[in-house]
Scaffold this motif. Structure first.
Motif, mmCIF file in Angstrom:
data_model
loop_
_atom_site.group_PDB
_atom_site.id
_atom_site.type_symbol
_atom_site.label_atom_id
_atom_site.label_comp_id
_atom_site.label_asym_id
_atom_site.label_seq_id
_atom_site.Cartn_x
_atom_site.Cartn_y
_atom_site.Cartn_z
ATOM 1 N N UNK A 1 48.334 10.521 29.168
ATOM 2 C CA UNK A 1 47.619 9.751 30.194
ATOM 3 C C UNK A 1 46.264 9.239 29.713
ATOM 4 N N UNK A 2 45.756 9.766 28.601
ATOM 5 C CA UNK A 2 44.476 9.290 28.068
ATOM 6 C C UNK A 2 44.597 7.900 27.451
ATOM 7 N N UNK A 3 45.807 7.548 26.988
ATOM 8 C CA UNK A 3 45.976 6.240 26.337
ATOM 9 C C UNK A 3 47.154 5.430 26.884
ATOM 10 N N UNK A 4 47.986 6.069 27.713
ATOM 11 C CA UNK A 4 49.179 5.385 28.239
ATOM 12 C C UNK A 4 49.109 5.239 29.751
ATOM 13 N N UNK A 5 49.780 4.197 30.225
ATOM 14 C CA UNK A 5 49.965 3.995 31.659
ATOM 15 C C UNK A 5 51.461 3.851 31.903
ATOM 16 N N UNK A 6 52.030 4.757 32.702
ATOM 17 C CA UNK A 6 53.462 4.701 32.991
ATOM 18 C C UNK A 6 53.693 3.648 34.069
ATOM 19 N N UNK A 7 54.428 2.598 33.720
ATOM 20 C CA UNK A 7 54.743 1.563 34.701
ATOM 21 C C UNK A 7 56.086 1.844 35.355
ATOM 22 N N UNK A 8 56.849 2.726 34.717
ATOM 23 C CA UNK A 8 58.148 3.092 35.259
ATOM 24 C C UNK A 8 58.595 4.418 34.643
ATOM 25 N N UNK A 9 59.434 5.120 35.404
ATOM 26 C CA UNK A 9 60.024 6.364 34.903
ATOM 27 C C UNK A 9 61.533 6.156 34.907
ATOM 28 N N UNK A 10 62.147 6.510 33.805
ATOM 29 C CA UNK A 10 63.583 6.293 33.664
ATOM 30 C C UNK A 10 64.270 7.647 33.485
ATOM 31 N N UNK A 11 65.366 7.833 34.208
ATOM 32 C CA UNK A 11 66.139 9.066 34.086
ATOM 33 C C UNK A 11 66.847 9.068 32.736
ATOM 34 N N UNK A 12 66.833 10.217 32.076
ATOM 35 C CA UNK A 12 67.425 10.344 30.740
ATOM 36 C C UNK A 12 68.501 11.416 30.744
ATOM 37 N N UNK A 13 69.393 11.315 29.773
ATOM 38 C CA UNK A 13 70.452 12.315 29.617
ATOM 39 C C UNK A 13 70.093 13.327 28.542
ATOM 40 N N UNK A 14 69.296 12.901 27.563
ATOM 41 C CA UNK A 14 68.911 13.794 26.469
ATOM 42 C C UNK A 14 67.603 14.509 26.828
ATOM 43 N N UNK A 15 67.608 15.843 26.867
ATOM 44 C CA UNK A 15 66.393 16.584 27.242
ATOM 45 C C UNK A 15 65.239 16.385 26.257
ATOM 46 N N UNK A 16 65.527 16.070 25.003
ATOM 47 C CA UNK A 16 64.453 15.890 24.016
ATOM 48 C C UNK A 16 63.624 14.631 24.282
ATOM 49 N N UNK A 17 64.090 13.738 25.169
ATOM 50 C CA UNK A 17 63.338 12.524 25.508
ATOM 51 C C UNK A 17 62.453 12.704 26.747
ATOM 52 N N UNK A 18 62.456 13.935 27.301
ATOM 53 C CA UNK A 18 61.641 14.202 28.487
ATOM 54 C C UNK A 18 60.160 14.022 28.139
ATOM 55 N N UNK A 19 59.449 13.283 28.996
ATOM 56 C CA UNK A 19 58.018 12.996 28.841
ATOM 57 C C UNK A 19 57.701 12.245 27.551
ATOM 58 N N UNK A 20 58.677 11.522 27.046
ATOM 59 C CA UNK A 20 58.457 10.700 25.847
ATOM 60 C C UNK A 20 58.542 9.228 26.236
ATOM 61 N N UNK A 21 57.956 8.393 25.394
ATOM 62 C CA UNK A 21 57.967 6.946 25.626
ATOM 63 C C UNK A 21 59.341 6.400 25.256
ATOM 64 N N UNK A 22 59.968 5.728 26.226
ATOM 65 C CA UNK A 22 61.266 5.115 25.977
ATOM 66 C C UNK A 22 61.112 3.654 25.568
ATOM 67 N N UNK A 23 60.158 2.978 26.178
ATOM 68 C CA UNK A 23 59.909 1.567 25.870
ATOM 69 C C UNK A 23 58.409 1.275 26.022
ATOM 70 N N UNK A 24 57.913 0.396 25.164
ATOM 71 C CA UNK A 24 56.533 -0.081 25.295
ATOM 72 C C UNK A 24 56.598 -1.472 25.911
ATOM 73 N N UNK A 25 55.976 -1.605 27.074
ATOM 74 C CA UNK A 25 55.977 -2.882 27.797
ATOM 75 C C UNK A 25 54.845 -3.775 27.285
ATOM 76 N N UNK A 26 53.635 -3.208 27.210
ATOM 77 C CA UNK A 26 52.468 -3.936 26.693
ATOM 78 C C UNK A 26 51.638 -2.998 25.840
ATOM 79 N N UNK A 27 51.089 -3.524 24.765
ATOM 80 C CA UNK A 27 50.227 -2.721 23.894
ATOM 81 C C UNK A 27 48.894 -2.441 24.577
ATOM 82 N N UNK A 28 48.259 -1.357 24.162
ATOM 83 C CA UNK A 28 46.934 -1.003 24.663
ATOM 84 C C UNK A 28 45.888 -1.271 23.599
ATOM 85 N N UNK A 29 44.632 -1.372 24.029
ATOM 86 C CA UNK A 29 43.561 -1.704 23.089
ATOM 87 C C UNK A 29 42.292 -0.919 23.426
ATOM 88 N N UNK A 30 41.503 -0.677 22.381
ATOM 89 C CA UNK A 30 40.203 -0.035 22.556
ATOM 90 C C UNK A 30 39.135 -0.991 22.043
#
Length: 186
Positions: free
Chosen positions: A137-166
């Motif tokens: 949450x310090x660098x990402x903004x979740x625009x959507x949450x997608x249900x997954x079948x693989x437990x290893x993808x829990x709380x991981x980024x599935x897709x990047x919609x827009x890049x972030x900048x500092x």
């Protein structure tokens, strides 16, 4: 010193003088000279303090003026660089009239490269996030949450919609992502 403090000092001095006169102390003249000397000393210190306060106010005004000048120059330089890019776009689009698509595409690539170089020079940095990174949450903004079948993808980024900048090590735009979440068993 404020007026009350000055009045209090004067009152105290008058009481001292009255005490000296009442007690008929032998060294009246010497004590009165000390009191007069004290008053001169006090006025000198007050005048110095007023002078220091005035100098500090002038210093603050000079610093503020210099900061405004620096800000204006920085904005002017950035705007000149952006104007240069806008002129490049105009030249690129005008070359398209000749139906030469290769020149047009090459022009767009050059402008894109110049724009990113300008942003980098001004202190903009892309936040490095990739598919499979842990959601932060310090660098990402979740625009959507997608249900997954693989437990290893829990709380991981599935897709990047827009890049972030500092900008100068501070986040100015969070990376917009879709995050994986396990399906709850009912």
């Amino acid at each position: 010193m404020n007026n009350n403090q000055i009045k209090n000092i004067k009152s105290l001095l008058l009481k001292i003088i009255q005490y000296i006169e009442h007690r008929n102390i032998k060294n009246k003249e010497q004590i009165i000279k000390l009191i007069v000397k004290f008053n001169k000393y006090k006025r000198t210190k007050i005048n110095k303090l007023i002078g220091i306060m005035a100098e500090f106010e002038n210093y603050k005004k000079r610093v503020e003026k210099n900061q405004n000048i620096i800000r204006e120059n920085a904005n002017k330089n950035l705007l000149l660089e952006l104007l240069s890019l806008a002129e490049d776009f105009n030249r690129c689009f005008n070359s398209n009239k000749d139906k030469n698509m290769n020149i047009f595409k090459e022009g767009i690539k050059i402008i894109n490269r110049k724009l990113w170089n300008l942003l980098k020079k001004e202190g903009i940095k892309k936040i490095n996030s990739k598919k499979g990174d842990v959601f932060n949450t310090d660098i990402h903004e979740a625009v959507s949450i997608q249900t997954i079948k693989k437990p290893e993808l829990k709380d991981k980024i599935l897709h990047i919609i827009e890049s972030g900048y500092s900008f100068n090590k501070k986040i100015i735009k969070y990376t917009k992502v879709i995050v994986g979440k396990e399906k709850k068993n009912e």
